[in-house]
Design an enzyme around this catalytic site. Structure first.
Site, short mmCIF file in Angstrom:
data_model
loop_
_atom_site.label_atom_id
_atom_site.label_comp_id
_atom_site.label_asym_id
_atom_site.label_seq_id
_atom_site.Cartn_x
_atom_site.Cartn_y
_atom_site.Cartn_z
N SER A 105 26.91 60.50 7.42
CA SER A 105 27.06 59.18 6.80
C SER A 105 27.88 59.25 5.52
O SER A 105 28.71 58.38 5.25
CB SER A 105 25.68 58.57 6.50
N GLU A 147 24.45 42.28 3.16
CA GLU A 147 23.72 41.66 2.06
C GLU A 147 22.23 41.59 2.38
O GLU A 147 21.84 41.77 3.54
CB GLU A 147 24.27 40.26 1.77
N SER A 152 23.90 41.22 10.37
CA SER A 152 24.71 41.05 11.57
C SER A 152 25.65 39.86 11.50
O SER A 152 26.55 39.73 12.33
CB SER A 152 23.79 40.90 12.80
N THR A 178 25.35 53.10 1.57
CA THR A 178 25.42 54.55 1.46
C THR A 178 26.40 54.95 0.35
O THR A 178 27.47 54.37 0.24
CB THR A 178 25.86 55.16 2.80
N LEU A 253 34.64 48.74 10.23
CA LEU A 253 33.41 49.08 10.93
C LEU A 253 33.70 49.71 12.28
O LEU A 253 32.99 50.63 12.71
CB LEU A 253 32.55 47.83 11.11
N ALA A 256 34.39 53.29 11.74
CA ALA A 256 33.17 54.04 11.43
C ALA A 256 32.29 54.21 12.66
O ALA A 256 31.67 55.25 12.86
CB ALA A 256 32.41 53.33 10.32
N LEU A 352 8.28 70.19 22.50
CA LEU A 352 7.76 70.96 21.39
C LEU A 352 6.29 70.65 21.10
O LEU A 352 5.66 71.36 20.29
CB LEU A 352 8.59 70.72 20.13
N GLU A 377 26.10 49.78 11.30
CA GLU A 377 27.38 49.59 11.99
C GLU A 377 27.23 48.79 13.28
O GLU A 377 27.97 48.98 14.24
CB GLU A 377 28.06 50.95 12.31
N PHE A 397 27.05 34.69 20.79
CA PHE A 397 26.62 35.00 19.42
C PHE A 397 25.98 33.80 18.75
O PHE A 397 25.11 33.95 17.91
CB PHE A 397 27.82 35.46 18.58
#
Length: 398
Positions: A105, A147, A152, A178, A253, A256, A352, A377, A397
Site C-alpha cells: 500500500s 471522505e 464509493s 494511506t 484509481l 492502483a 493450520l 480502491e 449505480f
C-alpha cells in the site's frame, strides 16, 4: 505421449505448477528477485512485531530504500522514475504484498496514486518539483479522495476549493488516507465552481493537518490518516492543469487497482506456502496431515485459484503494456483476485488449525489485511456493477 517425450518434460514445480515463469523475460525475473530479497531482509523478520504493535516504524527509511530499488513510480517514465513495464510493476507488487499488504500500500499510494496523478495531469513545473524526490523516497506522497461520508460516490464529495484572487482556498476532510501523517505532499481532489479539480498540497501548508487513525484491526503495519484542510491557501499553480472532473481521480484509481490484482496474489501465495509447509510437517493419526485426502483437496483448490489469479494478473499486465487495458478489465481482476485471495487465506487457516491465528504464521495477518484490500480502491459491489454495466449496457449505480 511416448515414454521418451514424457522423460523430456520439465519436472513439476509446486511453486509454479503451470510454468508461468516461462512467460517472464529475464528482466522481469530480475525485478522479482530483487524485490523478493529486499522484502525477505527488511520486512519479513520484523513484520509480525510491527503488525502487533500497530505501527510502521522507520517508514521514511523504508521509503528511501524502496526508492533506491526503483520501486516508487516504477512504471512511470522520466523525472527519476524507472520506466519499468506494467508486468514488472505487478511482480513487484506481488512480492511486496507477500510480505505485507501495508508495504505494498505504501508503494501503491506513492507511485500509482500521488505520483501518477502529478505525472499524468501535472504541469511541467509540478513534475520537476515533486517527482524526482518522490521517486527517490525522499518525499512521501498521499492521495485524498475518500471522505468520511463519501467513499464509493466521490462525485458527492464536500471538500471545496474556491478562488480568492489568484489563489485557491481549500477546505474539507478526507478519510482513510494511506501515508497521510508522514506525507510531504498530498494530491487532494475537491469540488470547484469549474468542476472537480486536483490540487498538489504541501503538507506543511497552514491549515493542513493529518491526524493518524488508530485502533485498526487490518493494515496495522501501515500509516492511515485523516486529512483536514481548514482554509488552506494555495497558489494558482497548485491545481493540476490537465484534467477536470472525476476522470482524473478515477484513472489514478484504475492504475492502483491494477497493482492490487497482482498484490493480492502475493498475500495468497504466502498463505498457501505456509499451509503447504505445515501440511508436510504437522502429524495427526500417525502421519503428516498433507497425506489426508481432505487436506490435499484444500491444497489443490488453493493452488488452482492462486495460479489462475497470477495468470489473470499477467494477462492484464500484458494488455497494459500494449495500451489496450480497459478499466472494466481491471475491475474484473480486482474483483476476482482479492475475493479468491481471501478464500485462500481462510482455507490456509483451517489447515493450520489453532496455529493459524498465531502471528508466528502469516495467515491471519494476511487474512485481516485483505479485508481492507477488498474494500479500498473500489468495493466488491462497485466492481460488480462496473462489470454489470459493461455486460448489459445498463447503468445500475443510481
Amino acid at each position: 505421449m511416448s515414454e521418451g517425450a514424457r522423460r523430456s518434460l520439465p519436472p513439476f514445480d509446486p511453486a509454479d505448477p503451470l510454468g508461468i515463469d516461462d512467460l517472464l523475460a529475464p528482466d522481469d525475473l530480475a525485478v522479482r528477485t530483487t524485490v523478493r530479497q529486499w522484502a525477505a531482509t527488511r520486512v519479513l523478520p520484523q513484520i509480525a512485531d510491527w503488525y502487533e504493535r500497530g505501527e510502521l516504524p522507520g517508514i521514511r527509511e523504508l521509503a528511501r530504500e524502496l526508492g533506491s530499488l526503483g520501486a516508487l513510480g516504477m512504471s512511470l517514465t522520466g523525472y527519476g522514475c524507472t520506466g519499468a513495464s506494467a508486468v514488472q510493476y505487478g511482480l513487484a507488487c506481488l512480492e511486496l504484498e507477500a510480505a505485507d499488504s501495508g508495504i505494498r500500500s505504501l508503494v501503491s499510494v506513492q507511485g500509482s496514486l500521488a505520483m501518477y496523478a502529478i505525472h499524468r495531469f501535472g504541469s511541467e513545473e509540478q513534475k520537476e518539483r515533486w517527482l524526482p524526490p518522490m521517486a527517490a523516497g525522499e518525499i512521501i506522497g498521499c492521495f485524498g479522495l475518500t471522505e468520511p461520508d463519501h467513499g464509493s460516490d466521490p462525485a458527492a464529495m464536500r471538500t471545496y476549493a474556491k478562488r480568492d484572487g489568484s489563489d485557491w482556498v481549500l477546505t474539507g476532510r478526507k478519510m482513510w488516507i494511506t501515508n497521510g501523517s508522514v506525507a510531504g505532499v498530498a494530491v487532494v481532489w475537491a469540488r470547484t465552481d469549474e468542476g472537480i479539480r486536483g490540487f498538489v498540497v504541501p503538507t506543511d501548508s497552514p491549515g493542513f493537518s493529518a491526524p493518524e487513525i488508530r485502533h485498526k484491526w487490518s493494515l496495522r503495519a501501515s500509516v492511515t490518516s485523516e486529512l483536514v484542510m481548514d482554509e488552506v491557501r494555495l497558489p494558482a499553480d497548485a491545481v493540476l492543469p490537465e484534467v477536470t472532473g472525476l476522470r482524473g481521480p478515477l484513472s489514478c484509481l484504475s492504475h492502483a487497482r491494477y497493482g492490487i490484482v497482482w498484490g493480492s496474489m502475493g498475500a495468497a501465495r504466502a498463505c498457501f506456502e505456509a499451509a503447504l509447509e505445515y501440511a508436510g510437517s504437522r502429524e495427526q493419526f500417525g502421519r503428516p496431515i498433507g497425506g489426508f485426502q481432505l487436506t490435499q483437496a484444500k491444497l489443490a483448490d488453493m493452488a488452482v485459484e492462486l495460479h489462475k489469479g497470477v495468470l489473470l494478473a499477467h494477462h492484464l499486465g500484458m494488455r497494459m503494456d500494449a495500451g489496450t487495458l480497459r478499466p472494466e478489465q481491471v475491475s474484473f481482476g480486482k474483483l476476482n483476485n482479492v475475493r479468491e485471495a481471501i478464500e485462500i487465506c481462510r482455507t490456509a487457516r483451517t489447515i493450520l488449525g489453532a496455529n493459524g491465528i498465531s502471528l508466528e504464521y502469516p495467515v491471519m495477518r494476511h487474512a485481516t489485511n485483505l479485508e481492507s484490500v477488498l474494500t479500498y480502491e473500489g468495493t466488491v459491489e462497485m466492481h460488480q456493477l462496473v462489470l454489470g454495466k459493461a455486460l448489459t449496457g445498463l447503468d445500475a449505480f443510481r
